[in-house]
Design a protein around this motif. Structure first.
Motif, PDB file in Angstrom:
ATOM      1  N   ARG A   1       3.098   6.540  -4.381  1.00  0.00           N
ATOM      2  CA  ARG A   1       2.976   5.516  -3.338  1.00  0.00           C
ATOM      3  C   ARG A   1       4.250   5.370  -2.519  1.00  0.00           C
TER       4      ARG A   1
ATOM      5  N   ASP B   1       0.825  -1.205   0.000  1.00  0.00           N
ATOM      6  CA  ASP B   1       0.000   0.000   0.000  1.00  0.00           C
ATOM      7  C   ASP B   1       0.860   1.256   0.000  1.00  0.00           C
TER       8      ASP B   1
ATOM      9  N   ARG C   1       0.369   2.438   9.498  1.00  0.00           N
ATOM     10  CA  ARG C   1       0.095   2.040   8.113  1.00  0.00           C
ATOM     11  C   ARG C   1       0.096   0.523   7.979  1.00  0.00           C
TER      12      ARG C   1
ATOM     13  N   ASP D   1      -3.121  -1.272   8.924  1.00  0.00           N
ATOM     14  CA  ASP D   1      -4.224  -1.167   7.970  1.00  0.00           C
ATOM     15  C   ASP D   1      -3.928  -1.832   6.632  1.00  0.00           C
ATOM     16  N   GLY D   2      -2.657  -2.129   6.358  1.00  0.00           N
ATOM     17  CA  GLY D   2      -2.299  -2.712   5.066  1.00  0.00           C
ATOM     18  C   GLY D   2      -0.858  -3.182   5.071  1.00  0.00           C
ATOM     19  N   ASP D   3      -0.361  -3.528   3.897  1.00  0.00           N
ATOM     20  CA  ASP D   3       1.020  -3.980   3.764  1.00  0.00           C
ATOM     21  C   ASP D   3       1.931  -2.803   3.428  1.00  0.00           C
TER      22      ASP D   3
END
Length: 234
Positions: free
Chosen positions: A49, A28, A78, A81-83
């Motif tokens: 990103r 992410d 972070r 919530d995601g990779d």
């Protein structure tokens, strides 16, 4: 979710492993600890990103610990919530800033899963760039040679961070070593230099390494050619 330490390789974008590329593309957000690693990462993911983390070039332990804590505090939410990927030149576990981030996450954010995606490091890439063959069974030691240090002892050494090549060279030659230097090997940024003359790389550059081999070292490399058989046939 997971924080992945991704080894980008020595610097050329196509020396990133396939696993590393997949990890960067799936993350992410991709954090970069410096300008050079960011330049490589942007070949594989959009600049939008990529996030920056500040790792100051200092030996002050308090400033370093504060920077590592700040980096971990930025990354941890972070990762919940995601990779997240942390993209670093070389291999994340070899002379890398990723080790500081991993240990700080373990200490202050133990709920975060941390994994490593290995990369091509200078430990292996230098052999091709410098035309060096490390024979099977041979020993090779890793040393750091910042600020003119000249570590000695083993028959073969690869020295990192050779920031004062003339001073390092003097100490190694006095100790009986033949030395070859490589600067910015496999890097798009800056000129690549391979030389045995330290005067050619006298200016400071963090991305300089050296291969030192004792000048008395005996080499007996096996080949398919047997000169005793030829002598007998004659």
């Amino acid at each position: 979710m997971t924080v992945y330490g991704v080894g980008l390789g020595p610097g050329e974008p196509d020396l990133l492993t396939l696993r590393g590329k997949r990890t960067l593309e799936a993350a992410d957000v991709v954090y970069s600890p410096g300008r050079l690693s960011r330049t490589v990462a942007t070949h594989h993911v959009p600049d939008s990103r990529i996030g920056d983390l500040d790792f100051p070039m200092t030996s002050d332990p308090e400033k370093l610990r504060a920077a590592w804590r700040d980096a971990a505090a930025e990354v941890a939410p972070r990762a919940r919530d995601g990779d997240v990927a942390f993209a670093t030149l070389g291999d994340p576990n070899v002379y890398s800033t990723f080790g500081h981030l991993r240990r700080t996450l373990d200490a202050f954010h133990p709920d975060i899963d941390v994994q490593t995606v290995p990369g091509v490091s200078a430990v292996s890439a230098f052999t091709t760039a410098l035309g060096v063959e490390v024979d099977a069974g041979a020993g090779l030691a890793l040393r750091e040679a910042a600020q003119g240090a000249s570590p000695t002892g083993p028959d073969r050494m690869i020295l990192f961070k050779v920031t004062d090549a003339p001073a390092t060279h003097e100490g190694l030659v006095d100790a009986g070593y033949d030395v070859t230097y490589g600067r910015r090997l496999y890097m798009e940024q800056g000129d690549t230099t391979v030389t045995r003359d330290p005067a050619e790389i006298a200016d400071r550059d963090y991305y300089t390494l050296a291969y030192a081999e004792r000048d008395t070292l005996q080499k007996d490399r096996a080949t398919a050619f047997d000169d005793t058989e030829v002598a007998g046939d004659a």
